[in-house]
Design a protein around this motif. Structure first.
Motif, PDB file in Angstrom:
ATOM      1  N   MET A 192      14.967  17.863  -8.421  1.00 48.83           N
ATOM      2  CA  MET A 192      14.449  16.515  -8.553  1.00 48.83           C
ATOM      3  C   MET A 192      12.924  16.529  -8.626  1.00 48.83           C
ATOM      4  SD  MET A 192      15.336  13.321  -8.632  1.00 48.83           S
ATOM      5  CE  MET A 192      15.177  11.722  -7.984  1.00 48.83           C
ATOM      6  N   LYS A 193      12.316  17.408  -7.806  1.00 54.66           N
ATOM      7  CA  LYS A 193      10.863  17.482  -7.777  1.00 54.66           C
ATOM      8  C   LYS A 193      10.300  17.866  -9.145  1.00 54.66           C
ATOM      9  CE  LYS A 193       7.223  19.343  -4.878  1.00 54.66           C
ATOM     10  NZ  LYS A 193       6.934  20.088  -3.651  1.00 54.66           N
ATOM     11  N   ILE A 194      10.966  18.778  -9.834  1.00 58.23           N
ATOM     12  CA  ILE A 194      10.501  19.205 -11.160  1.00 58.23           C
ATOM     13  C   ILE A 194      10.561  18.049 -12.144  1.00 58.23           C
ATOM     14  CG2 ILE A 194      11.025  20.718 -13.113  1.00 58.23           C
ATOM     15  CD1 ILE A 194      11.936  22.801 -11.035  1.00 58.23           C
ATOM     16  N   LEU A 195      11.618  17.253 -12.085  1.00 54.40           N
ATOM     17  CA  LEU A 195      11.742  16.086 -12.965  1.00 54.40           C
ATOM     18  C   LEU A 195      10.634  15.076 -12.688  1.00 54.40           C
ATOM     19  CD1 LEU A 195      13.262  14.403 -15.098  1.00 54.40           C
ATOM     20  CD2 LEU A 195      14.621  13.479 -13.227  1.00 54.40           C
ATOM     21  N   LEU A 196      10.332  14.832 -11.432  1.00 58.43           N
ATOM     22  CA  LEU A 196       9.277  13.882 -11.074  1.00 58.43           C
ATOM     23  C   LEU A 196       7.913  14.357 -11.567  1.00 58.43           C
ATOM     24  CD1 LEU A 196      10.396  13.028  -7.433  1.00 58.43           C
ATOM     25  CD2 LEU A 196      10.649  11.601  -9.467  1.00 58.43           C
ATOM     26  N   ILE A 197       7.634  15.635 -11.400  1.00 58.84           N
ATOM     27  CA  ILE A 197       6.358  16.187 -11.872  1.00 58.84           C
ATOM     28  C   ILE A 197       6.298  16.147 -13.393  1.00 58.84           C
ATOM     29  CG2 ILE A 197       4.958  18.285 -11.995  1.00 58.84           C
ATOM     30  CD1 ILE A 197       5.976  18.899  -9.123  1.00 58.84           C
ATOM     31  N   ALA A 198       7.409  16.458 -14.053  1.00 59.78           N
ATOM     32  CA  ALA A 198       7.445  16.404 -15.512  1.00 59.78           C
ATOM     33  C   ALA A 198       7.200  14.985 -16.014  1.00 59.78           C
ATOM     34  CB  ALA A 198       8.792  16.924 -16.026  1.00 59.78           C
ATOM     35  N   CYS A 199       7.826  13.999 -15.380  1.00 61.68           N
ATOM     36  CA  CYS A 199       7.608  12.600 -15.767  1.00 61.68           C
ATOM     37  C   CYS A 199       6.141  12.226 -15.612  1.00 61.68           C
ATOM     38  CB  CYS A 199       8.471  11.659 -14.928  1.00 61.68           C
ATOM     39  SG  CYS A 199      10.214  11.675 -15.346  1.00 61.68           S
ATOM     40  N   ALA A 200       5.525  12.643 -14.515  1.00 54.78           N
ATOM     41  CA  ALA A 200       4.115  12.339 -14.277  1.00 54.78           C
ATOM     42  C   ALA A 200       3.236  12.984 -15.347  1.00 54.78           C
ATOM     43  CB  ALA A 200       3.707  12.813 -12.891  1.00 54.78           C
ATOM     44  N   CYS A 201       3.525  14.221 -15.699  1.00 54.63           N
ATOM     45  CA  CYS A 201       2.739  14.906 -16.732  1.00 54.63           C
ATOM     46  C   CYS A 201       2.925  14.251 -18.098  1.00 54.63           C
ATOM     47  CB  CYS A 201       3.118  16.381 -16.785  1.00 54.63           C
ATOM     48  SG  CYS A 201       2.596  17.299 -15.314  1.00 54.63           S
ATOM     49  N   PHE A 202       4.156  13.873 -18.423  1.00 54.11           N
ATOM     50  CA  PHE A 202       4.404  13.178 -19.693  1.00 54.11           C
ATOM     51  C   PHE A 202       3.659  11.847 -19.739  1.00 54.11           C
ATOM     52  CE2 PHE A 202       8.650  15.542 -19.952  1.00 54.11           C
ATOM     53  CZ  PHE A 202       8.145  16.474 -20.855  1.00 54.11           C
ATOM     54  N   LEU A 203       3.587  11.155 -18.620  1.00 51.68           N
ATOM     55  CA  LEU A 203       2.861   9.882 -18.561  1.00 51.68           C
ATOM     56  C   LEU A 203       1.367  10.094 -18.758  1.00 51.68           C
ATOM     57  CD1 LEU A 203       4.895   8.266 -15.705  1.00 51.68           C
ATOM     58  CD2 LEU A 203       4.465   7.180 -17.920  1.00 51.68           C
TER      59      LEU A 203
ATOM     60  N   VAL B  40       0.838   8.469 -11.047  1.00 52.99           N
ATOM     61  CA  VAL B  40       0.498   8.587  -9.629  1.00 52.99           C
ATOM     62  C   VAL B  40       1.735   8.319  -8.769  1.00 52.99           C
ATOM     63  CG1 VAL B  40      -0.850   7.540  -7.765  1.00 52.99           C
ATOM     64  CG2 VAL B  40      -1.952   8.077  -9.950  1.00 52.99           C
ATOM     65  N   LEU B  41       2.526   7.333  -9.160  1.00 52.98           N
ATOM     66  CA  LEU B  41       3.759   7.019  -8.436  1.00 52.98           C
ATOM     67  C   LEU B  41       4.717   8.211  -8.445  1.00 52.98           C
ATOM     68  CD1 LEU B  41       5.422   4.753  -7.014  1.00 52.98           C
ATOM     69  CD2 LEU B  41       6.372   4.237  -9.269  1.00 52.98           C
ATOM     70  N   PHE B  42       4.905   8.820  -9.624  1.00 59.06           N
ATOM     71  CA  PHE B  42       5.802   9.973  -9.718  1.00 59.06           C
ATOM     72  C   PHE B  42       5.267  11.171  -8.931  1.00 59.06           C
ATOM     73  CE2 PHE B  42       7.847   7.750 -13.260  1.00 59.06           C
ATOM     74  CZ  PHE B  42       9.164   8.122 -13.083  1.00 59.06           C
ATOM     75  N   PHE B  43       3.953  11.433  -9.044  1.00 59.14           N
ATOM     76  CA  PHE B  43       3.370  12.529  -8.253  1.00 59.14           C
ATOM     77  C   PHE B  43       3.512  12.263  -6.753  1.00 59.14           C
ATOM     78  CE2 PHE B  43       0.496  13.938 -11.908  1.00 59.14           C
ATOM     79  CZ  PHE B  43       1.104  15.177 -12.043  1.00 59.14           C
ATOM     80  N   SER B  44       3.280  11.021  -6.341  1.00 57.44           N
ATOM     81  CA  SER B  44       3.397  10.659  -4.929  1.00 57.44           C
ATOM     82  C   SER B  44       4.799  10.908  -4.406  1.00 57.44           C
ATOM     83  CB  SER B  44       3.036   9.194  -4.718  1.00 57.44           C
ATOM     84  OG  SER B  44       1.710   8.961  -5.067  1.00 57.44           O
ATOM     85  N   LYS B  45       5.786  10.515  -5.173  1.00 57.52           N
ATOM     86  CA  LYS B  45       7.176  10.712  -4.763  1.00 57.52           C
ATOM     87  C   LYS B  45       7.524  12.200  -4.749  1.00 57.52           C
ATOM     88  CE  LYS B  45      11.372   9.641  -3.672  1.00 57.52           C
ATOM     89  NZ  LYS B  45      11.640   9.393  -2.270  1.00 57.52           N
ATOM     90  N   ALA B  46       7.026  12.941  -5.728  1.00 59.34           N
ATOM     91  CA  ALA B  46       7.348  14.362  -5.818  1.00 59.34           C
ATOM     92  C   ALA B  46       6.812  15.132  -4.601  1.00 59.34           C
ATOM     93  CB  ALA B  46       6.767  14.964  -7.093  1.00 59.34           C
TER      94      ALA B  46
END
Length: 93
Positions: free
Chosen positions: A1-12, A84-90
């Motif tokens: 899950m953490k990888i998906l959250l970081i990937a979403c943040a990077c894509f954003l 920032v939201l995705f990184f925070s959650k990750a």
């Protein structure tokens, strides 16, 4: 899950550059999937700030009924805040 959250943040964050329109369709799909997964996972703990924040993010980036703001300068702060939201959650777990 953490990888998906970081990937979403990077894509954003990548979305603040000039990219073809196809990328933004891809971005909407990935961010919506990531947001819904967080909502489903955290909803088991009850309604909290994560559920509300990611629920709003899923609505804004929804590819089925897209929100068109028609101006990139409006989307840039939304993309950064969502990243920032995705990184925070990750990194909160």
């Amino acid at each position: 899950m953490k990888i998906l959250l970081i990937a979403c943040a990077c894509f954003l964050l990548l979305a603040i550059t000039n990219l073809p329109i196809g990328y933004f369709t891809f971005l909407r799909i990935i961010v919506t999937i990531g947001s819904i997964l967080v909502v489903v996972q955290d909803f088991k703990k009850g309604i909290n700030l994560w559920v509300i924040s990611f629920g709003i993010t899923a609505i804004i980036f929804n590819p089925l009924v897209p929100v068109y703001l028609h101006d990139k300068s409006i989307w840039i702060p939304i993309d950064i805040a969502s990243a920032v939201l995705f990184f925070s959650k990750a990194f909160s777990n």
